[in-house]
Design an enzyme around this catalytic site. Structure first.
Site, PDB file in Angstrom:
ATOM      1  N   GLY A 271      21.185  14.889  50.363  1.00 29.65           N
ATOM      2  CA  GLY A 271      22.159  16.487  50.227  1.00 29.65           C
ATOM      3  C   GLY A 271      21.291  17.571  49.851  1.00 29.65           C
ATOM      4  O   GLY A 271      21.655  18.786  49.290  1.00 29.65           O
ATOM      5  N   GLU A 313      19.177   9.291  48.814  1.00 31.45           N
ATOM      6  CA  GLU A 313      18.755   9.090  49.762  1.00 31.45           C
ATOM      7  C   GLU A 313      18.290  11.258  50.547  1.00 31.45           C
ATOM      8  O   GLU A 313      18.496  11.624  51.742  1.00 31.45           O
ATOM      9  CB  GLU A 313      19.391   8.772  50.855  1.00 31.45           C
ATOM     10  CG  GLU A 313      20.073   7.308  50.462  1.00 31.45           C
ATOM     11  CD  GLU A 313      21.323   7.156  51.463  1.00 31.45           C
ATOM     12  OE1 GLU A 313      21.895   7.581  51.612  1.00 31.45           O
ATOM     13  OE2 GLU A 313      21.382   5.733  50.800  1.00 31.45           O
ATOM     14  N   PRO A 314      17.049  11.246  49.353  1.00 29.06           N
ATOM     15  CA  PRO A 314      16.601  12.764  50.331  1.00 29.06           C
ATOM     16  C   PRO A 314      15.888  12.443  51.040  1.00 29.06           C
ATOM     17  O   PRO A 314      15.068  11.598  51.721  1.00 29.06           O
ATOM     18  CB  PRO A 314      16.223  12.722  48.782  1.00 29.06           C
ATOM     19  CG  PRO A 314      15.051  11.992  48.260  1.00 29.06           C
ATOM     20  CD  PRO A 314      16.118  11.058  48.490  1.00 29.06           C
ATOM     21  N   ARG A 352      18.373  24.455  64.785  1.00 32.72           N
ATOM     22  CA  ARG A 352      18.890  24.771  63.677  1.00 32.72           C
ATOM     23  C   ARG A 352      19.787  26.437  63.217  1.00 32.72           C
ATOM     24  O   ARG A 352      20.683  25.958  62.845  1.00 32.72           O
ATOM     25  CB  ARG A 352      17.710  24.750  62.647  1.00 32.72           C
ATOM     26  CG  ARG A 352      18.284  22.868  62.339  1.00 32.72           C
ATOM     27  CD  ARG A 352      17.050  22.138  60.861  1.00 32.72           C
ATOM     28  NE  ARG A 352      18.553  22.773  59.925  1.00 32.72           N
ATOM     29  CZ  ARG A 352      18.471  23.219  58.690  1.00 32.72           C
ATOM     30  NH1 ARG A 352      17.039  24.307  58.936  1.00 32.72           N
ATOM     31  NH2 ARG A 352      19.449  23.660  57.645  1.00 32.72           N
ATOM     32  N   TYR A 356      23.442  26.256  62.750  1.00 26.58           N
ATOM     33  CA  TYR A 356      24.108  26.419  61.120  1.00 26.58           C
ATOM     34  C   TYR A 356      23.523  27.728  61.016  1.00 26.58           C
ATOM     35  O   TYR A 356      23.981  28.536  60.172  1.00 26.58           O
ATOM     36  CB  TYR A 356      23.601  25.821  60.755  1.00 26.58           C
ATOM     37  CG  TYR A 356      22.999  23.956  60.470  1.00 26.58           C
ATOM     38  CD1 TYR A 356      24.468  23.202  61.206  1.00 26.58           C
ATOM     39  CD2 TYR A 356      22.577  23.881  60.282  1.00 26.58           C
ATOM     40  CE1 TYR A 356      24.141  21.926  61.704  1.00 26.58           C
ATOM     41  CE2 TYR A 356      21.491  22.190  60.795  1.00 26.58           C
ATOM     42  CZ  TYR A 356      22.804  20.694  61.557  1.00 26.58           C
ATOM     43  OH  TYR A 356      22.653  20.024  61.728  1.00 26.58           O
ATOM     44  N   CYS A 383      17.157  29.204  78.012  1.00 24.44           N
ATOM     45  CA  CYS A 383      17.549  29.997  79.473  1.00 24.44           C
ATOM     46  C   CYS A 383      19.051  30.771  77.919  1.00 24.44           C
ATOM     47  O   CYS A 383      20.225  29.340  78.733  1.00 24.44           O
ATOM     48  CB  CYS A 383      17.607  29.757  80.430  1.00 24.44           C
ATOM     49  SG  CYS A 383      16.603  29.052  80.983  1.00 24.44           S
ATOM     50  N   GLU A 384      19.176  30.758  77.129  1.00 21.95           N
ATOM     51  CA  GLU A 384      20.674  30.858  76.339  1.00 21.95           C
ATOM     52  C   GLU A 384      20.133  32.212  75.350  1.00 21.95           C
ATOM     53  O   GLU A 384      19.415  32.237  73.934  1.00 21.95           O
ATOM     54  CB  GLU A 384      20.773  29.256  75.345  1.00 21.95           C
ATOM     55  CG  GLU A 384      21.222  29.151  74.906  1.00 21.95           C
ATOM     56  CD  GLU A 384      22.436  28.358  75.645  1.00 21.95           C
ATOM     57  OE1 GLU A 384      22.493  27.999  76.675  1.00 21.95           O
ATOM     58  OE2 GLU A 384      23.990  28.893  75.251  1.00 21.95           O
ATOM     59  N   TYR A 413      14.695  18.578  59.728  1.00 20.93           N
ATOM     60  CA  TYR A 413      15.338  18.503  60.812  1.00 20.93           C
ATOM     61  C   TYR A 413      15.292  19.874  61.945  1.00 20.93           C
ATOM     62  O   TYR A 413      15.927  20.460  62.665  1.00 20.93           O
ATOM     63  CB  TYR A 413      17.123  18.804  60.583  1.00 20.93           C
ATOM     64  CG  TYR A 413      17.500  18.269  59.452  1.00 20.93           C
ATOM     65  CD1 TYR A 413      18.080  16.411  59.392  1.00 20.93           C
ATOM     66  CD2 TYR A 413      17.072  17.985  57.953  1.00 20.93           C
ATOM     67  CE1 TYR A 413      19.025  15.546  59.133  1.00 20.93           C
ATOM     68  CE2 TYR A 413      18.083  16.910  57.339  1.00 20.93           C
ATOM     69  CZ  TYR A 413      18.196  16.436  57.607  1.00 20.93           C
ATOM     70  OH  TYR A 413      18.517  15.041  56.834  1.00 20.93           O
TER      71      TYR A 413
HETATM   72  C1  LIG Z   1      23.741   9.210  54.661  1.00 19.59           C
HETATM   73  C2  LIG Z   1      22.638   9.899  54.405  1.00 19.59           C
HETATM   74  N1  LIG Z   1      22.024  10.340  53.496  1.00 19.59           N
HETATM   75  C3  LIG Z   1      21.121  11.092  53.107  1.00 19.59           C
HETATM   76  C4  LIG Z   1      20.931  12.201  54.160  1.00 19.59           C
HETATM   77  C5  LIG Z   1      19.906  12.817  54.179  1.00 19.59           C
HETATM   78  O1  LIG Z   1      20.897  14.464  53.909  1.00 19.59           O
HETATM   79  P1  LIG Z   1      19.020  15.697  53.176  1.00 19.59           P
HETATM   80  O2  LIG Z   1      18.368  15.346  53.906  1.00 19.59           O
HETATM   81  O3  LIG Z   1      20.006  16.364  53.617  1.00 19.59           O
HETATM   82  O4  LIG Z   1      19.098  15.295  52.119  1.00 19.59           O
HETATM   83  C6  LIG Z   1      22.073  12.683  55.271  1.00 19.59           C
HETATM   84  C7  LIG Z   1      21.829  13.717  56.471  1.00 19.59           C
HETATM   85  O5  LIG Z   1      23.090  13.762  57.116  1.00 19.59           O
HETATM   86  C8  LIG Z   1      22.964  10.959  55.287  1.00 19.59           C
HETATM   87  O6  LIG Z   1      23.703  10.876  56.236  1.00 19.59           O
END
Ligand SMILES: Cc1ncc(COP(=O)(O)O)c(C=O)c1O
Length: 456
Positions: A271, A313-314, A352, A356, A383-384, A413
């Site tokens: 995140g 978990e980036p 995206r 968002y 077409c949107e 993403y």
């Molecule tokens: C469980 C989990 N870990 C890690 C991430 C990675 O998030 P980010 O790409 O924002 O670092 C996500 C993204 O949705 C997630 O759902």
């Protein structure tokens, strides 16, 4: 026709030079680390001129700066010592990406049998992979057990019995529990996952997490090794992460009291926010790491707990800034009080902005323009009406069909969320490194559409 050829409509005079906005458009701080200015408005990434990539691979095309990805992996490992850093594959995965991340010493977070198979068949050690998902299919769980993933993150009560029943007799699967700590954070309501009333995880507030933990501990085939949370995406302050550490350590202390179990792992998810335009806020990884470590040490000391191994978990912060998209301008049109520059890709390769409201800053490349900047909206070819890539930005007034636009910060993403809308075909992914470009993922072709469509 160029922007300059379009007559100004009454009440909308021709664009005046807007120096600060032009300066922002010319600022390369959000571009990959290797980006260089060349003559005649050309840019090079990874030592390769962008026009060369467009000529060789066509447009739209996505490129990834390999050295940039690797450097960001190293920054994480350096900032977070004694931590398992897992790259979140959902941001973008292909074989090369799995290979780079593996070579740099990171683990991997996957959320489907597809991502898992791709990584493992590329040689990624399954033991360094964690499987997520709010609704894992039977195939996801079977594949995870068959390939021997390191951890499975339990996300619902019903998954406990399903997983326990699938574990072969005599063996044990390590699991984490995804808890919802009740913390609102994230760049948009659709990517906030730390509060109740969204689909991920088990609530601490209503006791679902505690209940699930008790059930897991009753399963001989499951070994509970820790807690997990993921607050959301595009978070630019460290405060929510520190709050999450306190709440998860609090729950760990209660687990120790009730069950006599000290959990050895704490996964804080990803995140970490990045800048999409110059001047936007981004999370400072080194500061985050230092504060999280201090908070974890203090909270555990206060609770009388051994400090668990930290996991992060980036996804976006590793892949996002390394990516650049190249589009060819197909038309320039003024309608009402707006000027639309339409390109040959759009919401099928980058959903995206539509999902968002993300704001990008495309720039003209491949020729130097001395024309004044003009306000435009860059749209896609789908077409949107919501197929908008960049609303209300400035491009040179002589922008015309045939020009090339490049969009930075598109490594995460984008293609991983690409769709088959209008059967336009997904763009190729090209790696650039040391002055060479090589194809990683080929363009989706008409033949691909024909071969999947097997009915009459
Ligand atoms: C469980 C989990 N870990 C890690 C991430 C990675 O998030 P980010 O790409 O924002 O670092 C996500 C993204 O949705 C997630 O759902």
């Amino acid at each position: 026709m160029t922007l300059a050829d379009i007559p100004a409509t009454p009440g909308h005079p021709p664009a005046a030079v807007d120096a600060p906005r032009l300066a922002a458009a010319d600022d390369l701080t959000v571009w990959p680390l290797s980006t260089l200015r060349l003559a005649h408005g050309e840019l090079a990434v990874g030592g390769v001129p962008l026009t060369e990539i467009a000529d060789r691979f066509g447009t739209p095309a996505y490129l990834l700066d390999e050295a940039d990805v690797r450097e960001r992996c190293r920054t994480y490992l350096h900032a977070f010592p004694d931590t398992d850093v897992l790259y979140a594959a959902k941001a973008f995965l292909c074989r090369a990406m799995a290979h780079w991340v593996e070579e740099e010493g990171l683990g991997l977070d996957v959320c489907s049998a597809g991502e898992l198979e791709l990584a493992v068949t590329t040689g990624f050690p399954a033991a360094r992979i964690v499987l997520h998902g709010n609704a894992k299919s039977p195939e996801d769980l079977r594949t995870a057990l068959r390939l021997g993933v390191g951890r499975i993150v339990i996300d619902s009560a019903s998954e406990i019995a399903r997983l326990a029943a699938a574990v072969p007799p005599g063996s044990r699967q390590k699991v984490l529990v995804r808890v919802v700590p009740g913390i609102a954070a994230g760049g948009h309501s659709k990517i906030q996952t730390g509060t109740d009333d969204q689909k991920f995880g088990l609530s601490i507030t209503d006791g679902s997490a505690q209940h699930a933990i008790a059930r897991i501990l009753d399963q001989p085939g499951l070994e509970l090794v820790g807690l997990h949370c993921h607050l959301g995406s595009q978070i630019t302050s460290d405060k929510p992460f520190l709050c999450a550490v306190r709440r998860l350590v609090g729950l760990m202390a209660r687990i120790k009291d009730h069950h006599g179990l000290t959990l050895p792992e704490l996964d804080l998810g990803g995140g970490h926010g990045i800048a999409y335009r110059p001047g936007e806020d981004a999370l400072d990884i080194t500061t985050l790491a230092r504060k999280v470590r201090a908070e974890l040490t203090e909270s555990c000391a206060a609770a009388g707990l051994a400090v668990p191994r930290l996991i992060v978990e980036p996804g976006r912060a590793i892949a996002g800034p390394a990516g650049v998209a190249l589009y060819r301008v197909l038309s320039v049109k003024r309608t009402g009080d707006r000027t639309f520059v339409a390109v040959d890709g759009g919401m099928s390769d980058n959903p995206r902005p539509a999902l968002y409201g993300v704001r990008y800053l495309p720039r003209l490349i491949g020729r130097r323009s001395t024309a004044a900047p003009a306000p435009v909206t860059v749209v896609g070819r789908h077409c949107e009406a919501g197929d908008v890539l960049a609303a209300d930005i400035q491009l040179p007034a002589d922008t015309r069909p045939g020009d090339l636009l490049a969009v930075p910060v598109v490594g995460a993403y984008h293609l991983s969320m690409a769709s088959g809308y209008n059967l336009v075909g997904r763009p190729p992914v090209v790696a650039v490194a040391d002055g060479h470009a090589r194809l990683l993922v080929r363009r989706e072709s008409l033949e691909d559409f024909r071969s999947r469509d097997v009915g009459l």
